[in-house]
Scaffold this motif. Structure first.
Motif, PDB file in Angstrom:
ATOM      1  N   ASN A 155       0.845  -1.197   0.000  1.00 10.96           N
ATOM      2  CA  ASN A 155       0.000   0.000   0.000  1.00 10.96           C
ATOM      3  C   ASN A 155       0.880   1.245   0.000  1.00 10.96           C
ATOM      4  OD1 ASN A 155      -2.760   1.217   0.310  1.00 10.96           O
ATOM      5  ND2 ASN A 155      -1.810   2.114   2.123  1.00 10.96           N
ATOM      6  N   ILE A 156       0.441   2.254  -0.746  1.00 10.46           N
ATOM      7  CA  ILE A 156       1.149   3.528  -0.763  1.00 10.46           C
ATOM      8  C   ILE A 156       0.115   4.643  -0.752  1.00 10.46           C
ATOM      9  CG2 ILE A 156       1.351   3.505  -3.289  1.00 10.46           C
ATOM     10  CD1 ILE A 156       4.079   4.930  -2.904  1.00 10.46           C
ATOM     11  N   GLU A 157       0.291   5.606   0.149  1.00  5.48           N
ATOM     12  CA  GLU A 157      -0.718   6.652   0.352  1.00  5.48           C
ATOM     13  C   GLU A 157      -0.047   7.966   0.717  1.00  5.48           C
ATOM     14  OE1 GLU A 157      -4.550   7.526   3.308  1.00  5.48           O
ATOM     15  OE2 GLU A 157      -3.153   5.879   3.718  1.00  5.48           O
ATOM     16  N   THR A 158      -0.439   9.018   0.053  1.00  2.27           N
ATOM     17  CA  THR A 158       0.044  10.354   0.384  1.00  2.27           C
ATOM     18  C   THR A 158      -1.016  11.060   1.204  1.00  2.27           C
ATOM     19  OG1 THR A 158       1.399  10.502  -1.607  1.00  2.27           O
ATOM     20  CG2 THR A 158       0.843  12.566  -0.517  1.00  2.27           C
ATOM     21  N   VAL A 159      -0.635  11.560   2.376  1.00  2.00           N
ATOM     22  CA  VAL A 159      -1.591  12.185   3.289  1.00  2.00           C
ATOM     23  C   VAL A 159      -1.276  13.664   3.429  1.00  2.00           C
ATOM     24  CG1 VAL A 159      -1.953  10.058   4.574  1.00  2.00           C
ATOM     25  CG2 VAL A 159      -0.181  11.637   5.317  1.00  2.00           C
ATOM     26  N   GLU A 160      -2.288  14.440   3.817  1.00  2.00           N
ATOM     27  CA  GLU A 160      -2.134  15.859   4.042  1.00  2.00           C
ATOM     28  C   GLU A 160      -2.687  16.189   5.419  1.00  2.00           C
ATOM     29  OE1 GLU A 160      -6.254  17.276   1.841  1.00  2.00           O
ATOM     30  OE2 GLU A 160      -4.353  17.475   0.790  1.00  2.00           O
ATOM     31  N   PRO A 161      -2.373  17.357   5.959  1.00  2.00           N
ATOM     32  CA  PRO A 161      -2.854  17.702   7.304  1.00  2.00           C
ATOM     33  C   PRO A 161      -4.374  17.712   7.384  1.00  2.00           C
ATOM     34  CG  PRO A 161      -1.156  19.251   6.564  1.00  2.00           C
ATOM     35  CD  PRO A 161      -1.527  18.407   5.378  1.00  2.00           C
ATOM     36  N   THR A 162      -4.903  17.288   8.533  1.00  2.53           N
ATOM     37  CA  THR A 162      -6.336  17.399   8.776  1.00  2.53           C
ATOM     38  C   THR A 162      -6.656  18.836   9.190  1.00  2.53           C
ATOM     39  OG1 THR A 162      -6.166  16.870  11.125  1.00  2.53           O
ATOM     40  CG2 THR A 162      -6.387  15.023   9.593  1.00  2.53           C
ATOM     41  N   LEU A 163      -7.944  19.175   9.246  1.00  2.00           N
ATOM     42  CA  LEU A 163      -8.319  20.505   9.704  1.00  2.00           C
ATOM     43  C   LEU A 163      -7.938  20.717  11.168  1.00  2.00           C
ATOM     44  CD1 LEU A 163     -11.753  21.396   8.096  1.00  2.00           C
ATOM     45  CD2 LEU A 163      -9.480  22.204   7.505  1.00  2.00           C
ATOM     46  N   ASP A 164      -7.933  19.651  11.959  1.00  2.00           N
ATOM     47  CA  ASP A 164      -7.458  19.774  13.335  1.00  2.00           C
ATOM     48  C   ASP A 164      -5.993  20.192  13.350  1.00  2.00           C
ATOM     49  OD1 ASP A 164      -9.626  19.217  15.072  1.00  2.00           O
ATOM     50  OD2 ASP A 164      -9.532  17.111  14.533  1.00  2.00           O
ATOM     51  N   ASP A 165      -5.181  19.556  12.504  1.00  2.00           N
ATOM     52  CA  ASP A 165      -3.767  19.914  12.408  1.00  2.00           C
ATOM     53  C   ASP A 165      -3.612  21.377  11.988  1.00  2.00           C
ATOM     54  OD1 ASP A 165      -3.067  17.273  12.992  1.00  2.00           O
ATOM     55  OD2 ASP A 165      -3.055  16.702  10.876  1.00  2.00           O
ATOM     56  N   ILE A 166      -4.404  21.777  10.989  1.00  5.43           N
ATOM     57  CA  ILE A 166      -4.328  23.143  10.483  1.00  5.43           C
ATOM     58  C   ILE A 166      -4.719  24.142  11.567  1.00  5.43           C
ATOM     59  CG2 ILE A 166      -5.357  24.769   8.846  1.00  5.43           C
ATOM     60  CD1 ILE A 166      -5.699  22.385   6.932  1.00  5.43           C
ATOM     61  N   PHE A 167      -5.817  23.868  12.274  1.00  6.96           N
ATOM     62  CA  PHE A 167      -6.303  24.792  13.294  1.00  6.96           C
ATOM     63  C   PHE A 167      -5.270  24.963  14.408  1.00  6.96           C
ATOM     64  CE2 PHE A 167      -8.715  25.995  17.061  1.00  6.96           C
ATOM     65  CZ  PHE A 167      -9.484  27.029  16.576  1.00  6.96           C
ATOM     66  N   LEU A 168      -4.711  23.851  14.879  1.00 10.06           N
ATOM     67  CA  LEU A 168      -3.720  23.929  15.948  1.00 10.06           C
ATOM     68  C   LEU A 168      -2.448  24.622  15.480  1.00 10.06           C
ATOM     69  CD1 LEU A 168      -4.141  20.405  17.584  1.00 10.06           C
ATOM     70  CD2 LEU A 168      -4.817  22.603  18.539  1.00 10.06           C
TER      71      LEU A 168
END
Length: 265
Positions: A241-254
């Motif tokens: 499996n290979i997956e590219t992830v990005e920040p969640t809105l929780d990550d962005i808000f904090l």
């Protein structure tokens, strides 16, 4: 408050479609407050009828029936709101705010403190209202809701707008990096060698491994997937499996507001 006409703006004015002043358009606005604005001693139908009638217009009975049916309360329309569960009261609160078929709907944390089924029903209703053409201003502290619902986000901290735009717009302002997570079917020394080789790549910021899973952090404008696959083949590793992830809105808000507690005495 300014949009609803409850608070006078310090400067400027509120208009709709750049031509209609607020006082001529207030009847087209719906409000779903955080604090329940329903009367426990009235039935569900009586509550919706009362609030819908304040806006005037035609076909009152039909609008009330449609609103109750929309939130799934048509079968209990003759029961008093005081007998309802918290989730049912929230849905009735929504029906009271949208029965007059407004073009703009302001919702202040409409799902706070309710059961998952009622939350899901309200979220689905919000989507349907938007699909029918209503513009919705949705206030929430529950980031997954904003992530699922909103086309455009505004982050407010201590009364000031500190970021606005699409999720991608905001991410691009706070982080230029992405993380790709690769899971392999095998590991051992070959996986360790792969990690060492990835760390030596100039474009890669950080590499971490846990069992058969490797996380690779690198700038968003750099293409490294092909390098990862090539090095995996070289080291006789099979990718499952290979997956590219990005920040969640929780990550962005904090990231934007900090992690300190905001309690006020």
């Amino acid at each position: 408050g300014c949009i609803l006409g409850l608070v006078a703006p310090d400067t400027g004015s509120v208009v709709y479609e750049e031509k209609y002043p607020l006082k001529k358009w207030k009847q087209h606005i719906g409000f779903v407050p955080q604090e329940l604005a329903i009367y426990d001693e009235l039935t569900a139908e009586e509550n919706v009828t009362f609030f819908c009638s304040l806006y005037g217009g035609k076909n009152l009975n039909e609008k009330v029936k449609n609103a109750l049916d929309f939130v799934g309360l048509i079968d209990v329309k003759d029961k008093k709101a005081g007998t309802f569960s918290g989730g049912m009261k929230r849905r009735l609160n929504l029906a009271c705010g949208i029965a007059h078929e407004p073009d703009l709907i302001i919702m202040d944390e409409p799902t706070v403190g309710i059961d998952p089924q009622s939350r899901n029903r309200i979220i689905e209703n919000v989507k349907k209202l938007n699909e029918k053409g209503a513009t919705i201003i949705y206030t929430t502290h529950y980031m997954p809701e904003a992530e699922e619902l909103c086309d455009r986000l505004i982050v407010v901290d201590h009364g000031h707008v500190i970021a606005s735009g699409t999720k991608q717009d905001i991410i691009s302002k706070i982080s230029k990096n992405v993380i790709t997570i690769v899971t392999f079917q095998n590991g051992g020394d070959n996986l360790k060698t792969l990690c060492d080789e990835l760390k030596s790549c100039t474009d890669i910021i950080n590499v971490s491994a846990e069992k058969e899973t490797v996380s690779i952090k690198y700038p968003a404008d750099v293409a490294v997937i092909n390098d990862i696959i090539s090095l995996a083949v070289k080291n006789r590793l099979t990718i499952s499996n290979i997956e590219t992830v990005e920040p969640t809105l929780d990550d962005i808000f904090l990231s934007l507001t900090g992690k300190e507690l905001r309690d006020k005495v």
